[in-house]
Design a protein around this motif. Structure first.
Motif, PDB file in Angstrom:
ATOM      1  N   GLN A  54     -23.295   0.182  -9.874  1.00 36.49           N
ATOM      2  CA  GLN A  54     -24.307  -0.829  -8.906  1.00 36.49           C
ATOM      3  C   GLN A  54     -25.757   0.212  -8.354  1.00 36.49           C
ATOM      4  N   TYR A  56     -29.024   0.239  -7.024  1.00 41.66           N
ATOM      5  CA  TYR A  56     -30.056  -0.124  -5.514  1.00 41.66           C
ATOM      6  C   TYR A  56     -31.242  -0.312  -5.302  1.00 41.66           C
ATOM      7  N   SER A 193     -19.585  -3.207  -4.824  1.00 42.10           N
ATOM      8  CA  SER A 193     -21.403  -4.017  -4.162  1.00 42.10           C
ATOM      9  C   SER A 193     -21.100  -3.542  -1.936  1.00 42.10           C
ATOM     10  N   SER A 202     -28.124  -4.028  -3.387  1.00 40.44           N
ATOM     11  CA  SER A 202     -27.395  -3.843  -4.417  1.00 40.44           C
ATOM     12  C   SER A 202     -27.759  -4.197  -5.329  1.00 40.44           C
ATOM     13  N   SER A 204     -25.053  -5.541  -9.162  1.00 36.59           N
ATOM     14  CA  SER A 204     -24.356  -4.643  -9.947  1.00 36.59           C
ATOM     15  C   SER A 204     -25.378  -4.494 -12.186  1.00 36.59           C
TER      16      SER A 204
END
Length: 344
Positions: A54, A56, A193, A202, A204
């Motif tokens: 993930q 951010y 997530s 967030s 992927s």
């Protein structure tokens, strides 16, 4: 199968034309797919080569990574909760080699992690494409925003971002060049997530790639062409076999009248489709793989075995659907009507 083969021999020119068209369409599809994959690697191999996890970034950045600034307190909290977390920043720029030639690069800096090259202050690690361009280990490189010189420590394979070779530098050097303290992104390998952090959004791996404007626009255009060609091939089969079936309605009527099942006639059509498509795919796959080998090194072309198999299966499925749709008329027409239609 015997009936299908005899008809193909009897009308070999007609089937040869169909096979040639399918070959050309499938070859073009493989080539464009290879170009799409190659451009994808050339555009974002830095991100694509990372493990699943993930990303951010600050919500206020509105999915624009270079506007993101992650507060130091939030970053420290993330590092405490996630031991494998790594903070990174990416900024487009350039370096001047020893000959004074300016070369575009994507400067990347990150906190200590096995996922990114480890560099010391004043050192720089470059994508190997710059080695092929003449830069060597030990060369001194300059940048107007940096007060000293970068010494080339080494090279890494396939590290590109936004079609520019990546240049890994130390965090302190990056902060001096761009006058920033906060990092742009935090990446958590294997992250969930569902895990939320205050003020952060967030993404992927795939979602983050789509936030790169050049990547999403480029891939969408090329993939649309690939699927358009696949649909054309299915329509081609449907139209071809439909026209043949119209011409053979009388024959089909006689065959059904003497007890030949509709399933046998469908099997004949499917067998012809399978032979034509298989031969066309074998030729197109062979030529595309040969091109993959002989393509110039600078050309972003990458056609993996997995992609080749996936496209081949899709072509067979589309051909099967097209051929089946063309044969529905055989199932609906009664023997007597078909014979009468064939006599007209």
């Amino acid at each position: 199968m015997n009936m299908a083969w005899k008809e193909m021999i009897r009308n070999k020119v007609r089937f040869l034309i169909l096979g040639s068209i399918v070959f050309l369409i499938s070859l073009l599809t493989f080539m464009i797919s290879g170009l799409a994959n190659g451009l994808s690697q050339d555009n974002a191999s830095l991100i694509k080569d990372l493990p699943t996890g993930q990303f951010y970034m600050n919500k206020e950045a509105e999915e624009t990574y270079n506007l993101s600034r992650i507060d130091k307190s939030i970053q420290d909290k993330m590092f405490t909760e996630q031991k494998d977390a790594v903070a990174l920043s990416i900024q487009m720029g350039f370096i001047n080699d020893e000959a004074g030639k300016q070369r575009s690069v994507a400067f990347v800096t990150a906190t200590e992690s096995e996922l990114f090259a480890d560099v010391k202050a004043g050192e720089i690690v470059l994508d190997r494409s710059l080695e092929q361009a003449g830069i060597k280990v030990g060369d001194s490189l300059t940048n107007p925003q940096y007060s000293s010189e970068f010494v080339v420590k080494g090279f890494v394979d396939q590290k590109k971002y936004s079609h520019a070779p990546v240049a890994f530098i130390r965090l302190e050097n990056y902060q001096e060049m761009y006058r920033v303290e906060e990092m742009q992104l935090v990446f958590i390998p294997g992250g969930d997530s569902a895990q939320a952090f205050t003020g952060l959004q967030s993404f992927s791996n795939k979602e983050f790639l789509n936030t790169i404007p050049s990547y999403s626009a480029e891939q969408m255009s090329l993939n649309m062409i690939v699927w358009f060609l696949i649909v054309i091939s299915g329509m081609l089969f449907a139209i071809f076999f439909y026209m043949i079936n119209v011409q053979k309605m009388g024959l089909y009527g006689i065959l059904k009248a003497i007890g030949v099942k509709t399933s046998v006639l469908f099997n004949m059509i499917w067998a012809q489709m399978l032979v034509i498509t298989s031969l066309a795919l074998v030729l197109s796959v062979t030529l595309s793989q040969v091109f993959h080998v002989i393509a110039p090194k600078g050309m972003p072309f990458s056609l993996s075995t997995e992609t080749t198999l996936q496209l081949s299966v899709v072509f067979l499925m589309i051909g099967f659907i097209g051929a089946t749709l063309s044969g529905i008329q055989i199932k609906k027409v009664a023997p007597l009507q078909a014979i009468q239609q064939g006599e007209m």
